[in-house]
Design an enzyme around this catalytic site. Sequence first.
Site, short mmCIF file in Angstrom:
data_model
loop_
_atom_site.label_atom_id
_atom_site.label_comp_id
_atom_site.label_asym_id
_atom_site.label_seq_id
_atom_site.Cartn_x
_atom_site.Cartn_y
_atom_site.Cartn_z
N PHE A 154 -22.08 13.20 -24.47
CA PHE A 154 -21.61 12.72 -25.78
C PHE A 154 -21.48 11.21 -25.34
O PHE A 154 -21.59 10.20 -25.87
CB PHE A 154 -20.78 13.30 -25.92
N ARG B 244 -16.81 14.08 -32.66
CA ARG B 244 -15.71 14.94 -31.87
C ARG B 244 -16.77 16.43 -32.76
O ARG B 244 -15.54 16.78 -33.61
CB ARG B 244 -14.68 15.03 -32.22
N ASP C 17 -0.54 19.19 -21.07
CA ASP C 17 -0.88 17.96 -21.19
C ASP C 17 -0.50 17.23 -22.20
O ASP C 17 -0.37 17.28 -23.10
CB ASP C 17 -2.47 18.16 -21.33
N TYR D 193 1.07 -1.34 -0.06
CA TYR D 193 0.18 -0.21 0.16
C TYR D 193 0.86 1.62 -0.33
O TYR D 193 0.66 1.55 -0.75
CB TYR D 193 -0.55 -0.27 1.08
N LYS E 292 -2.47 6.26 -23.14
CA LYS E 292 -1.72 7.14 -24.68
C LYS E 292 -0.59 6.44 -24.59
O LYS E 292 -0.48 5.61 -24.96
CB LYS E 292 -2.84 8.56 -25.29
N PHE F 32 -9.83 19.95 -23.89
CA PHE F 32 -10.25 18.11 -23.69
C PHE F 32 -11.42 18.32 -23.57
O PHE F 32 -11.59 19.13 -22.27
CB PHE F 32 -8.77 16.90 -23.52
N THR F 33 -12.70 17.20 -23.51
CA THR F 33 -13.77 17.79 -23.32
C THR F 33 -13.78 17.14 -21.85
O THR F 33 -13.99 18.32 -20.24
CB THR F 33 -13.98 16.13 -23.87
#
Length: 481
Positions: A454, A388, A222, A79, A265, A131-132
Amino acid sequence: MNIRLSNGKVIPMEMHKVRIVQKTSLPPIARRLTAMEEAGYNTFLLRTRDIFLDMLTDSGTNAMSDNQLAAMMVADDAYAGCESFYKLADAVKEVLGFGYTIPVHQGRAAEHLLAKVFVKPGDVVIMNYHFTTTKAHFVLAGATVLELCTDEVLNTQSTNLFKGNMDLKKVEDAIRKYGAAKVPFIRMEATTNLVGGQPFSLQNLRDVKKLASSYNIPLVFDGSLISENAYFIKQREKGYESKSIQEILQEMMSQVDILYLSGRKSTSVRGGLMATNSKKYYDEILAWLPVYEGFATYGGMSTKEIEAMAVGLREMTDTNVAAASPEFIQYFVNRLVENGVPVVTPAGGLACHVDAKRFVPHLPQAEYPAGALAAAIYIASGVRSMERGTISNDRDLDGNEVYADLELARLAIPRRVYTMSHIEYVVDRLTWLYQHRDLIKGLKFVEEPKVLRFFFGRLRALDNWSANLAQAFEKDFGPDF
Ligand code: F0G
């Protein structure tokens, strides 16, 4: 790696061998029509069993390497003080040059912490493009998001190689207008997702950092698609042709105060991280980590994924790994351009983006052209893409639609997952669909969530167009395909 054949044609070559595979199947046209109806014309609501090629996203769907999978087997599940975390911190230091690493369960968790620590009601967050999830977190924290990219971003038929660049004049004007105290940070997004996976140049990043520093505003980066942006800099920016991906990454990171990324990604895992060299920022963020994510050495991630992320970070510095998706996307885009299908150029990272405003120009934005196109692509091919466009924007506080700058159907190319024959299949079906584009009509919401609609929203096809499209398809290809 792009390879030139003896006839002069250049094709992207897979620099890996496929040793584990996952079965897929092509549901026949009648099932695809029913599945789309069951999914409320929202590709997020389709089930894998109904999908032939899943090009919804590259998020968490890239193929992992043998070494990543092997690393998962030696994870330390402690942990606190888990050794896997220290391997990740070493990789972050080595590859990106940051001394402090904070694991989080995925990219939006980092955005949540950024919003919690840095964003106050009335603030203005400046970014090249939103970005969303990013926008949702900062808006929920009471801020306004300003997207100050170059105007070229709106041109889907551009030859500009760095459409993700920030417009410095707009940034400086905004800082002067609102005052630096109202700007908690400037955010640069690598391989800018919602405008077609478009990169920024290192020169632009340096200029943004210089401007931000002159107002004492930190630069947040980002880096979800960081290795792809580094690859584009190597390919496209003068002076970087012979630099390694790692050298470019380090030069990028030398400009950055806080890096965050979705590890789903570029690093080909499921997780995320934040990193900085500032003890002050580290302490401020860390204070909230156990409340929202977990202890400092796992931060909401599985320790197996932490191990794989450490390996993935080093592997993404291999040019063939960083190039794997961009080169396939380039090929995909070129083939569609050859066939006259409207796509975003130049080819970017993460996906091939079909331009719905040009594909179905007869549809007004109020009828969601990109959503209708994504549904039509699925019906014609069994390929799942993602809307998009306007559906990806929530309504404003008065309930009005916020029409998207771009209406895109995104066909993501997860790294090392699909082959040339898959791409040729999609090119063929998209070309057929373009020739039958008049059959595609609009969509209307029947269930519309207030936030990030969405994901779970359900719609219906106006004028029964989907059945007409399926009928035309069956006439040309028969009932089995
Ligand atoms: N930032 C960028 C640029 C992203 O592309 C994503 C996710 C996030 C943040 C959020 O990260 O999903 O790990 O919480 N993009 C995915 C996509 C969902 O399909 O493009 P997350």
